[in-house]
Design a protein around this motif. Structure first.
Motif, short mmCIF file in Angstrom:
data_model
loop_
_atom_site.label_atom_id
_atom_site.label_comp_id
_atom_site.label_asym_id
_atom_site.label_seq_id
_atom_site.Cartn_x
_atom_site.Cartn_y
_atom_site.Cartn_z
N GLN A 1 5.79 -87.97 87.94
CA GLN A 1 4.48 -87.48 88.33
C GLN A 1 4.02 -88.17 89.61
O GLN A 1 4.42 -89.28 89.95
CB GLN A 1 3.46 -87.75 87.21
CG GLN A 1 3.87 -87.13 85.88
CD GLN A 1 3.97 -85.63 85.96
OE1 GLN A 1 3.13 -84.99 86.59
NE2 GLN A 1 4.97 -85.06 85.33
N PHE B 1 3.55 -84.88 78.03
CA PHE B 1 3.49 -84.05 79.21
C PHE B 1 4.57 -84.41 80.22
O PHE B 1 4.43 -84.24 81.42
CB PHE B 1 2.10 -84.16 79.86
CG PHE B 1 1.05 -83.44 79.08
CD1 PHE B 1 0.67 -82.16 79.44
CD2 PHE B 1 0.47 -84.01 77.98
CE1 PHE B 1 -0.29 -81.48 78.70
CE2 PHE B 1 -0.48 -83.34 77.25
CZ PHE B 1 -0.86 -82.07 77.62
N MET C 1 6.26 -80.21 82.17
CA MET C 1 5.72 -80.52 80.84
C MET C 1 6.81 -80.33 79.82
O MET C 1 7.44 -79.29 79.73
CB MET C 1 4.54 -79.59 80.54
CG MET C 1 3.86 -79.86 79.21
SD MET C 1 2.42 -78.80 78.97
CE MET C 1 3.23 -77.22 78.70
N GLN D 1 -0.71 -86.62 85.28
CA GLN D 1 -0.14 -87.20 84.07
C GLN D 1 -1.13 -88.18 83.45
O GLN D 1 -1.35 -88.17 82.23
CB GLN D 1 1.17 -87.92 84.38
CG GLN D 1 1.80 -88.59 83.16
CD GLN D 1 2.21 -87.59 82.09
OE1 GLN D 1 2.81 -86.55 82.40
NE2 GLN D 1 1.89 -87.88 80.83
N ASP E 1 -3.02 -87.92 79.86
CA ASP E 1 -2.96 -89.01 78.89
C ASP E 1 -4.35 -89.37 78.40
O ASP E 1 -4.56 -89.62 77.20
CB ASP E 1 -2.29 -90.24 79.50
CG ASP E 1 -0.80 -90.05 79.74
OD1 ASP E 1 -0.22 -89.10 79.17
OD2 ASP E 1 -0.22 -90.83 80.53
N ASP F 1 -3.48 -87.75 89.96
CA ASP F 1 -2.43 -88.13 89.02
C ASP F 1 -2.67 -87.38 87.71
O ASP F 1 -3.33 -87.87 86.80
CB ASP F 1 -2.48 -89.64 88.80
CG ASP F 1 -1.40 -90.14 87.86
OD1 ASP F 1 -0.63 -89.31 87.33
OD2 ASP F 1 -1.31 -91.36 87.64
N PRO G 1 6.35 -89.86 83.02
CA PRO G 1 5.40 -90.30 84.04
C PRO G 1 6.05 -90.68 85.35
O PRO G 1 5.42 -90.62 86.40
CB PRO G 1 4.72 -91.53 83.38
CG PRO G 1 4.92 -91.34 81.92
CD PRO G 1 6.24 -90.62 81.79
#
Length: 273
Positions: A17, A11, A1, A51, A55, A49, A14
């Protein structure tokens, strides 16, 4: 993060991730039988997932995890409602002005599936919760392990478990509310729908409202199928505005059930006074 210097909700990259994996329901059920339902839940949650979940939470205040529980697991979980020895208390909503319908709070020790969900979900959500509190300039930070957070709750007198099963019949509903329960509040919680819309019941939509400063409330109807989990903000979340980050309040509830029967598993991470 990563920390975003401009105050945006960030975070990390992507690309770093884990990508989502679609597991057919039959394969998921077979894997759970092989290793045990509780262990299977932990593996499933770790493979999500996170991430994308972060989101969605940042953008809308909630995120849906499709098919977290199998049909058999949903049936077995809903069947717990008829076994009062599993619960510490029962609440009839109409007696308290909460709506119509009822729910029961589990007692410790929790059923293994619920304990596994609580423990597996908490770690990734704690990272999101800490970022939210940082952005909203709130002092509390959350440890990575759920047992450590519960120790904090219990030391403050919040010792009663909060996971619950809710039961709705035709005409029942749940008024908009927040699940706070004491001084120590984890800012995210989850719910799993245990019956199939359109087959087991009609109506009974999960609803979120969001009140932004000096604005009308925004309403979100969250579409769920049997086995889907929704993760959502307990009371407030950060939103990026033109003048920086500001805090919005959220409440959740369930619209009137037009027919049938509906059960929901609620996962709350802080305990109650």
């Amino acid at each position: 993060m990563s920390n975003a210097g401009n105050g945006e909700l960030d975070f990390g990259d992507p690309q770093d991730q884990r990508k989502p994996r679609i597991v057919p329901p039959a394969a998921q059920a077979a894997a759970r039988r092989a290793v045990g339902a509780a262990a299977g839940i932990a593996v499933h949650v770790a493979a999500l997932d996170w991430q994308s979940i972060a989101d969605e939470l940042n953008s809308h205040g909630y995120a849906i995890i499709p098919g977290l529980l199998t049909a058999d697991e949903c049936h077995d979980m809903a069947a717990h409602y008829a076994h009062p020895q599993l619960f510490r208390s029962r609440v009839v909503m109409s007696q308290h002005g909460f709506g119509s319908g009822e729910y029961q709070y589990f007692r410790y020790p929790l059923p293994s599936m619920i304990s596994a969900l609580r423990n597996a979900l908490y770690g990734p959500l704690a990272a999101i919760a800490n970022r939210w509190h940082e952005l909203m300039d709130l002092p509390d930070r959350f440890p990575a392990d759920h047992a450590d957070f519960l120790a904090r709750c219990h030391a403050a007198g919040q010792q009663r478990p909060t996971p619950l099963l809710l039961e709705y019949k035709t005409g029942d509903y749940n008024c908009l509310h927040q699940d706070l329960y004491g001084e120590h509040v984890f800012p995210l919680q989850a719910a799993v729908l245990l019956n199939q819309p359109g087959t087991d019941f009609e109506g009974g939509e999960f609803v979120l409202t969001e009140q932004r400063p000096r604005m009308q409330s925004r309403v979100e109807v969250v579409p769920l199928k049997r086995g889907d989990m929704v993760i959502f903000a307990v009371n407030h979340r950060p939103v990026q505005g033109t003048r920086g980050i500001y805090r919005v309040n959220l409440r959740h509830g369930v619209s009137r059930l037009r027919s049938g029967s509906r059960h929901t598993l609620g996962i709350i991470f802080h305990d109650a006074t």
